[in-house]
Structure formats: C-alpha cells, structure tokens
Design a protein around this motif. Structure first.
Motif, PDB file in Angstrom:
ATOM      1  N   ASN B 212      41.662  24.987  74.982  1.00 33.26           N
ATOM      2  CA  ASN B 212      41.289  24.921  73.565  1.00 33.26           C
ATOM      3  C   ASN B 212      40.106  23.955  73.389  1.00 33.26           C
ATOM      4  N   ASN B 213      39.674  23.833  72.140  1.00 32.70           N
ATOM      5  CA  ASN B 213      38.460  23.045  71.869  1.00 32.70           C
ATOM      6  C   ASN B 213      38.659  21.542  72.051  1.00 32.70           C
ATOM      7  N   ARG B 214      39.897  21.116  72.240  1.00 34.95           N
ATOM      8  CA  ARG B 214      40.119  19.686  72.453  1.00 34.95           C
ATOM      9  C   ARG B 214      39.705  19.293  73.881  1.00 34.95           C
ATOM     10  N   TYR B 215      39.877  20.201  74.812  1.00 31.92           N
ATOM     11  CA  TYR B 215      39.628  19.859  76.217  1.00 31.92           C
ATOM     12  C   TYR B 215      38.491  20.647  76.853  1.00 31.92           C
ATOM     13  N   ILE B 216      38.135  21.776  76.254  1.00 36.16           N
ATOM     14  CA  ILE B 216      37.075  22.594  76.878  1.00 36.16           C
ATOM     15  C   ILE B 216      35.754  22.353  76.159  1.00 36.16           C
ATOM     16  N   ASP B 217      34.731  22.087  76.960  1.00 39.07           N
ATOM     17  CA  ASP B 217      33.416  21.782  76.414  1.00 39.07           C
ATOM     18  C   ASP B 217      32.611  23.050  76.175  1.00 39.07           C
ATOM     19  N   VAL B 358      33.013  33.384  85.907  1.00 36.54           N
ATOM     20  CA  VAL B 358      33.333  32.740  84.628  1.00 36.54           C
ATOM     21  C   VAL B 358      33.510  31.267  84.938  1.00 36.54           C
ATOM     22  N   ALA B 359      32.789  30.413  84.238  1.00 33.80           N
ATOM     23  CA  ALA B 359      32.935  28.970  84.471  1.00 33.80           C
ATOM     24  C   ALA B 359      33.426  28.307  83.193  1.00 33.80           C
ATOM     25  N   VAL B 360      34.560  27.658  83.292  1.00 37.45           N
ATOM     26  CA  VAL B 360      35.113  26.925  82.145  1.00 37.45           C
ATOM     27  C   VAL B 360      34.867  25.446  82.412  1.00 37.45           C
ATOM     28  N   THR B 361      34.059  24.830  81.571  1.00 45.10           N
ATOM     29  CA  THR B 361      33.716  23.413  81.768  1.00 45.10           C
ATOM     30  C   THR B 361      34.545  22.550  80.825  1.00 45.10           C
ATOM     31  N   PHE B 362      35.265  21.609  81.405  1.00 44.94           N
ATOM     32  CA  PHE B 362      36.123  20.744  80.595  1.00 44.94           C
ATOM     33  C   PHE B 362      35.338  19.529  80.111  1.00 44.94           C
ATOM     34  N   LYS B 363      35.840  18.904  79.062  1.00 45.49           N
ATOM     35  CA  LYS B 363      35.161  17.726  78.516  1.00 45.49           C
ATOM     36  C   LYS B 363      35.351  16.531  79.444  1.00 45.49           C
ATOM     37  N   GLN B 364      34.468  15.579  79.309  1.00 39.34           N
ATOM     38  CA  GLN B 364      34.586  14.366  80.125  1.00 39.34           C
ATOM     39  C   GLN B 364      35.712  13.488  79.579  1.00 39.34           C
ATOM     40  N   GLN B 381      35.298  21.601  86.354  1.00 41.20           N
ATOM     41  CA  GLN B 381      34.989  23.006  86.064  1.00 41.20           C
ATOM     42  C   GLN B 381      35.977  23.911  86.778  1.00 41.20           C
ATOM     43  N   LEU B 382      36.477  24.872  86.047  1.00 37.84           N
ATOM     44  CA  LEU B 382      37.308  25.914  86.648  1.00 37.84           C
ATOM     45  C   LEU B 382      36.424  27.156  86.725  1.00 37.84           C
ATOM     46  N   VAL B 383      36.188  27.630  87.936  1.00 39.64           N
ATOM     47  CA  VAL B 383      35.286  28.776  88.090  1.00 39.64           C
ATOM     48  C   VAL B 383      36.053  29.958  88.672  1.00 39.64           C
ATOM     49  N   ILE B 384      36.013  31.061  87.951  1.00 38.59           N
ATOM     50  CA  ILE B 384      36.655  32.293  88.429  1.00 38.59           C
ATOM     51  C   ILE B 384      35.544  33.157  89.026  1.00 38.59           C
ATOM     52  N   HIS B 385      35.589  33.310  90.338  1.00 43.80           N
ATOM     53  CA  HIS B 385      34.556  34.100  91.016  1.00 43.80           C
ATOM     54  C   HIS B 385      34.999  35.560  91.024  1.00 43.80           C
ATOM     55  N   ILE B 386      34.245  36.404  90.337  1.00 41.18           N
ATOM     56  CA  ILE B 386      34.633  37.823  90.250  1.00 41.18           C
ATOM     57  C   ILE B 386      34.042  38.616  91.402  1.00 41.18           C
ATOM     58  N   GLN B 387      32.800  38.355  91.720  1.00 40.23           N
ATOM     59  CA  GLN B 387      32.201  38.951  92.912  1.00 40.23           C
ATOM     60  C   GLN B 387      30.923  38.216  93.279  1.00 40.23           C
TER      61      GLN B 387
END
Lengths: 328, 497
Positions: B212-217, B358-364, B381-387
């Motif tokens: 959510n917007n509290r933790y994801i930048d 897909v890269a999900v970047t979390f807040k500092q 960063q949580l990165v989901i590598h699709i291909q």
C-alpha cells in the motif's frame, strides 16, 4: 573418508563435485530426502531418483541398511542441464550402514541435512522393522512409506490405523498415491446422471489384479465414501458389508501388480453388470449398460511420479486420513 | 438426482470432456507456431484424448494437406524427436473445411463435422475484420449453441482499436453468444510468472501488509524488446505500442499487481477485482496527455551488436508515420490503498535488451542512521522477472565486511529455472485447456476490455490532437530522453535496462 561422516568434509566434497559440473551456477535445493533401503540396488529407488533428477533439485541421503563391514559415507552429485541451459543437481550422500548399524540412526545423518528446507524420510525397508513415522518425530517434516512393502497388508493396516491418529509427523503411503488415478477414474465413471443411480444400487464389486495393499485401500475408500457398514476381512475372503437393507460384497481376485492391469466388475441390485478395465493403451474402457463409448485417459503412476507428487505437498492427504480414520 | 460422493476430496487435474475445436484462419502463422503445437503437447501429456481439430480457411486445403502441414509443424523443435506413432495418432484427428468466412455452404459442411460432438470450441485466428462474418454464420447455422454440451469461442487480440470499436466487437459477439461463451485470450496472462504474481501476493503473509501507499514508493512495469517491428510493419502502423501492448498485456500485469485480495479464485471474483483497478485509474485528460505520457519512435542505431534500421525505414511503414514504438506512462490509482503511488509503465521496441519485469520499490526507513548508505537510499526492491530468467528477487541492504559500517544493496534471488526443472507449459496450452474445462479466470471479460479501452482511448485522442513531433530514440537505447522527465518529476529513476 572416515568411518563416521564429518559434516564439514561432506560439504566440502559436495562443493567440489558441484563445482566440476557447473562452476558459476547458483543452485536452490528444495528439500532433503532421506531414503532407508535394504536393497542397495532397489529398482524403485533408482527409478524414483532418475525421475526426480532434473525436476527438483534436492539433497538425497541414502541410508543403506545392513551393508556389512564398516559404516562409511560417500558423496556424489548428479547434474543435468535443461533446454534453458539451467543446471539442476541432486546432491547424493550414501551412508552404508555397516555391522554396527550406526548409519541407521537419525543422529548420524541429521547434521548432513540442509537446514531450513523440508526433510522427507522415505522408508523403503520392510515396514515391520521400525515404527515409522514415530522414529522420525521432530526430525522429519513428512515420512513416505509404501504398504506394498508388507507381506500382510490387512494386519498392517489394522495396526497402523490404530496408531494413525497419534502421529505427529504426516505420512504419505505410495500405495495410496498410486491408487489416485484409479479413484478418479471410478469417481468419473459413476458421475454421469444415469450412472449415479447405479452407484447407489451396487451389491458387489470385484477387483481383478492389483496388489493387496492397494485393493484394501480401494475397498476402504468405497466403504467410507458410500457409507457401507461392516468389518473388512483379509483379502482372499470376500467382505460382506451392508447399507440399509442392501448387502454389498467386495472381493479381490488374481492379485498382482496394479501397473500390469486391472479390471473392476460392478454389479447392481437390478442385475446390471458394469466393467471398467485398463485397455493397456493409455485408456480405460468400460462395458455394460449406459457405458457405450466410455473411454478415459488412464495412466499409472510410477514410484518416481508418486515421489515428485508427494514432495510438492505439505500434509497428509485428507482422503487418506478419512479412510484410515474409520478403519475396521 | 443422486449424488456422487466418490468425487469428494479428490483433486482433479484439468480433464476436459470430449470436444471438437475449429480453428478459423487455420492456414495462418498462429496455428503453425502456437495452436497446433499447443494441442499436440496437451495430447502428449494426456490432458486431451477424445477430440477433433478442424481447420477452416479460404485456402483450398484438404484434410490430407492440413495433416501434412501439421506434420511439418511438428517436425521441428523439441517435437522433432517424438515417436512417429504418437504424431500419427494426433494427426489423424485433424480435418479441414475450405471456405470463405461468409459462405453459408462452408458452415453447413463444418456443421456436418462438428455436430458429431457435444462440446465445441471455435478459435478465431483471423484478422478482427472477419469476426463479424464468422460469428453471424455460426449463429445462422446453429453452431453457436450446443444443447447437450457447450459451444465456446476464443477471440484473439487485437480486441478493438479504441472504445467504440471494442464495444462494436462485443456487440457483434453478444448478438450470437452469451458472455459465458466468449473467451477473449491474452497469451501474456498465460505465462507462469504472470500467474505467480497472484501467488506471490496472496500466498505469502509478509507482502500484503506492506502492499500500500504507506510502504511502497513507486512501481515500474517494463516490457522492452530488443528487435524492431521486422516484417510486422503493416500491422504495427495500424496499432502502435499503446494498443499492441499496454491496453492488454501490461494492464493484465498491472491489475493483478494492484487488485484487492479476492475472496476466492473463481473467475468472476478475480475479474471483478481487476475491473475495479481499471476503473480506479485516474483519467489522463486531453490537456495532461504530455504530462503523464511519453511516446517515441526508434531511429537507426546499434541493437544486439548489429546495425539496426529506424522505424521509418522498416518495410510496410509510412516514411511520415507517427506511430509510436515506445510508450512511457505515469499512472495513479484513486483508491485508499494506492493514492499517491506512481505506477510507471515503459514499453518499447528496438531497445537495449529483451526484458519484462515488475519492480516494486519500497520507501526508505523514516530515519537514515547509516551515513555511508548509497546515495539513492538503497530502497528495498521486489522485482518480478517475467522474461527472460523468470523469477523473483528482493534487494536488501547489508553491511560490507570491515571495520567501517558501510552499507550496500544485495539481492535475494529465486529463479524458476534453478528451482523447478520441468519446462513451464506454453501460455497457449494452459489457456486452451482452461477454455476446454470452462475456466475463464485468465480470459478477459467484456467490462474489463471496455474499462481498459475507456482509459486508453483518452490518451489516443490526446495524442491525435498533439501536433508536436514524435520524440526519437536510437535503436538499442533505453528509450527517448523525454521519458526520464516522467520519473524525475517525482524523484524516481527508471531501472536500468
């Protein structure tokens, strides 16, 4: 290597072996599999490990019981490169448990398992030799047995079912896993609306072929699902069960290996006879009223199939629990 | 009605009832490269056994020539070594009807073949212009219904060019078919890694509280291709990247990533949640189109170690074309969960490398106590590598060994290839099998299509009225410079390609 395995030396030798196969490849091991076996060249073990190889990377510890001589440990790695150029390995540690039987003790191999991933113990030795899974409580995440490995499945299950509710470690029985396609086939066969009526009108079921352990489980499955009442008998003697006023007879003839073929003969109270059998061409076919044109894809599970199926699960099959829970 | 208690507790693989599948446009590339191999693979794996495949196309092929063509399709790649007996058993199930799509006689001949089966699937592997003729003729010949089984239609993309044409196409389909009979396919969602987004989010307890917007930048979705349009210049001129990739594939990924947790895995529950995401997208109005979107077109450069043509030099492309081969978007969702979190999308052809992620970047952390931390803060960063190299990686900060407290990001990696040795099924296999068993979860519903086109059409209209020249980027680069402004305006950088 020394008589008793030094975990540090084992890890170093495994690393060396893996390095030779694939110097730069990061590997993930999904689980540890500890196999207890009497027969050093057990064809089921070889087939299962060959099937596993290239599908699930794992550390496999084979405990060869009664190997004679001194207890010793050997390590080996088998790797395969798949079509995507990815390397998958099985790390093998073979403990030959000598005359002192030291290698059979769980304390011998527990320092050799990879921590934080599941430990599966597959008891390929005779089931009467040890209390499985109790022997591995707190050590194994699951135990695999095969009730084919008992000369008298009826007595085995009668005793095993009593202990079953006290197990702390989930168990999978490969006899039950192998039966899976046959259970689905039977359930599907009786699923058409006109066939459902016949299912509730059965007065006899004859199982031709199959190992006694599998047939015993199959009959108990029918009994629990269809709420037939009465006591089971050792196979070779028909089971006389009852539902309401209707008597149901279950019998097993021509025992053998399930994978060599089977025939199921169902008889209804109206005198109809339905047959379901393996065509030996990857299909099951049926005979009898309402079954014209019935064919279904049917494939037996090898021990390797069963192993890969089970290492992907994390609990005892609920249906197996149901069947053993009301065993009598 | 009697019950069947034998089914209780059994877990069934997907086992379809006997069926016939008709492929409209069976002489095309999709049939050769995807459909016939997918059906053959399902046959080899034992997922399908009682079936027939009927090719339907204009070319004067026969049953025998279709079988011969199919044999050549199975003579290459990893099917080359499959025993001939198995190929023969499959090829014998192939039949062919030669007809134009508007000839009632062709449908009468088709009916003779397919009416022997209760369950019928029709695969539209034709240009969309042919859909109307096919659907109307299926209706006129009664093939759109199957009283003792099912009759389903799989529709390939592109599904419309904008909202109006998508609605028109939906109306055509709805004139002869119930919504439950229509399976709009998007092969991208058939990929294992895309489906893994749901598992990653909802089978792991640690992510949802942070999602959510509290933790994801910010979130970045990148799909870049290293090659240009090649021989597809004609097609691409009519579509462009926004239509070809964003409206369908990218939005499928985005909705799975941003949707609320579904109550169950039923098709309609999941699709309803996905539609909510699309409807929550803050509209990009006419005047803001250049603030939130960047288009680009590749010019000549060096790609994959070779000189590469510019888009305008490609075959079938107009020398004055304004078709975009690159799109970057900055999107916002107006929901409690996502308010203020920018979602960046970057899609292009002839870029530095082939890659989808897909890269999900979390807040500092709220307070930086480590003074030697990387200048960009080293956001997790949580990165989901699709291909390629399907998998998931998570970057964390770790101390560099030594007397100083130096911090640097390191990766925790999960790679499918090193973990599971079985080849992942082709997307088409999975999707066709789903249709055969009536599972429409991975297919797109009418309201989903129309919600995505509603959003996309506004951008298309904004671009159509924009006289400014299209930004150029060199083949083999990371896209036009203008795209950097989209992210830098909120203090974010694009991930390196």
């Amino acid at each position: 290597m020394n008589r008793y395995a030094d975990p540090v030396a084992v890890e170093a030798e495994l690393r060396k072996n893996l390095q030779e196969f694939s110097p730069n490849e990061a590997r993930t091991n999904l689980f540890n599999l500890v196999v207890y076996t009497e027969n050093h060249d057990d064809s089921r073990l070889l087939e299962a490990l060959n099937y596993l190889h290239g599908k699930r990377p794992a550390r496999v510890i084979v405990v060869k019981r009664n190997a004679g001589g001194e207890t010793r440990t050997d390590v080996n790695a088998r790797c395969v490169t798949d079509v995507n150029d990815k390397v998958l390995c099985i790390q093998e540690i073979v403990i030959s448990s000598g005359e002192d039987h030291a290698g059979e003790s769980p304390e011998f191999w527990t320092p050799l398992v990879i921590r934080d991933i599941p430990v599966f113990v597959w008891w390929l030795s005779p089931l009467k030799d040890a209390p499985v899974p109790e022997l591995f409580d707190g050590i194994a995440d699951r135990c695999f047995i095969d009730s084919r490995n008992t000369p008298d499945p009826h007595s085995f299950y009668s005793e095993y079912a009593k202990r079953f509710s006290t197990f702390n470690t989930p168990v999978s029985d490969f006899s039950w896993v192998r039966l899976g396609p046959l259970l689905k086939l039977t359930a599907n066969f009786f699923n058409a609306p006109d066939m459902r009526e016949k299912l509730h009108d059965l007065i006899s079921v004859q199982f031709v072929g199959g190992h006694r352990s599998e047939v015993e489980l199959y009959f108990h499955w029918l009994k629990t699902r269809l709420e037939w009442e009465g006591k089971s008998s050792p196979l070779g003697h028909p089971w006389a069960l009852q539902v309401g006023n209707r008597k149901v007879k279950l019998s097993h003839t021509k025992p053998g290996v399930l994978e060599n073929g089977f025939e199921l003969v169902f008889q209804t109270a109206k005198g109809e006879q339905l047959k379901l059998r393996d065509s030996k061409e990857g299909f099951a076919v049926a005979e009898g009223i309402g079954t014209s044109n019935y064919t279904a894809v049917f494939r037996y599970l090898s021990t390797g199939n069963a192993l890969v199926t089970e290492v992907d699960k994390n609990a005892t099959d609920r249906l197996y629990q149901d069947v053993l829970g009301v065993w009598n | 009605m009697f019950s069947n208690p034998l089914l209780d507790g059994l877990q069934f693989a997907k086992e379809p009832a006997p069926f016939v599948i008709t492929i409209f446009g069976a002489t095309g590339d999709l049939t050769r490269k995807k459909l016939v191999p997918a059906l053959f693979s399902l046959f080899l794996k034992g997922n399908i056994s009682q079936f027939q495949v009927v090719g339907f196309a204009r070319r004067p092929w026969t049953k025998e020539s279709f079988q011969a063509e199919a044999a050549s399709m199975l003579a290459v790649g990893h099917y080359a070594h499959v025993p001939e007996a198995q190929k023969k058993a499959f090829l014998e199930k192939l039949d062919f009807v030669s007809s134009t799509f508007d000839d009632p006689d062709g449908y009468a001949r088709l009916a003779k073949v397919v009416n022997a089966w209760d369950n019928k699937v029709y695969y539209m592997s034709t240009p969309p212009d042919d859909y109307e003729n096919i659907v109307r003729n299926l209706g006129a010949s009664g093939l759109n219904k199957s009283p003792s089984g099912y009759s389903r239609v799989i529709v390939e993309k592109p599904f419309g060019r904008d909202l109006a044409t998508a609605r028109e196409l939906n109306d055509i389909l709805s004139s002869q078919l119930e919504e439950s009979q229509i399976y709009r396919i998007d092969h991208y969602i058939g990929k294992e890694t895309v489906q893994n987004i749901l598992v990653l989010r909802f089978a792991n307890g640690i992510f949802e509280p942070l999602w959510n917007n509290r933790y994801i930048d910010n979130i970045q979705i990148t799909v870049s291709e290293a090659i240009g349009v090649g021989t597809r210049g004609n097609y691409y001129e009519k579509s462009g990247t926004l239509r070809d990739m964003v409206q369908n594939h990218i939005f499928q990924i985005m909705t799975l990533l941003l949707m609320e947790p579904p109550n169950d895995l039923s098709p309609d529950t999941i699709r309803t949640e996905k539609v909510k995401v699309l409807r929550s997208l803050r509209p990009i109005t006419h005047k803001d189109v250049n603030k939130y979107t960047v288009r680009g077109q590749y010019s000549a450069g060096i790609s994959q170690g070779k000189t590469a043509k510019g888009y305008l030099q490609e075959d079938g492309v107009s020398p004055t074309s304004k078709t975009e081969t690159f799109v970057a978007l900055k999107l916002f969702l107006d929901t409690w969960r996502w308010e203020g979190v920018p979602v960046f999308i970057r899609v292009g052809k002839s870029m530095a490398r082939r890659m989808s992620e897909v890269a999900v970047t979390f807040k500092q952390p709220p307070l930086q106590i480590f003074k030697n931390q990387a200048s960009d803060g080293g956001n997790n960063q949580l990165v989901i590598h699709i291909q390629p190299d399907e998998g998931v990686s998570f970057s964390i900060n770790a101390k560099i060994p030594g007397y100083l407290t130096q911090v640097r990001p390191v990766n925790m990696d999960f790679a499918y290839g090193n973990t599971f040795g079985e080849a992942t099924p082709e997307a088409y296999e999975r999707l066709i099998l789903d249709c055969l068993v009536g599972d429409s979860t991975l297919y797109t519903r009418r309201d989903e299509i129309e919600a995505s086109w509603t959003f996309i059409t506004r951008i298309l209209q904004g671009w159509a009225d924009d006289p400014s020249p299209l930004p150029q980027y060199k083949a083999g680069s990371a896209g036009p410079e203008e795209a950097k402004e989209l992210t830098s305006s909120v203090g974010v950088k694009w991930r390196k390609l």
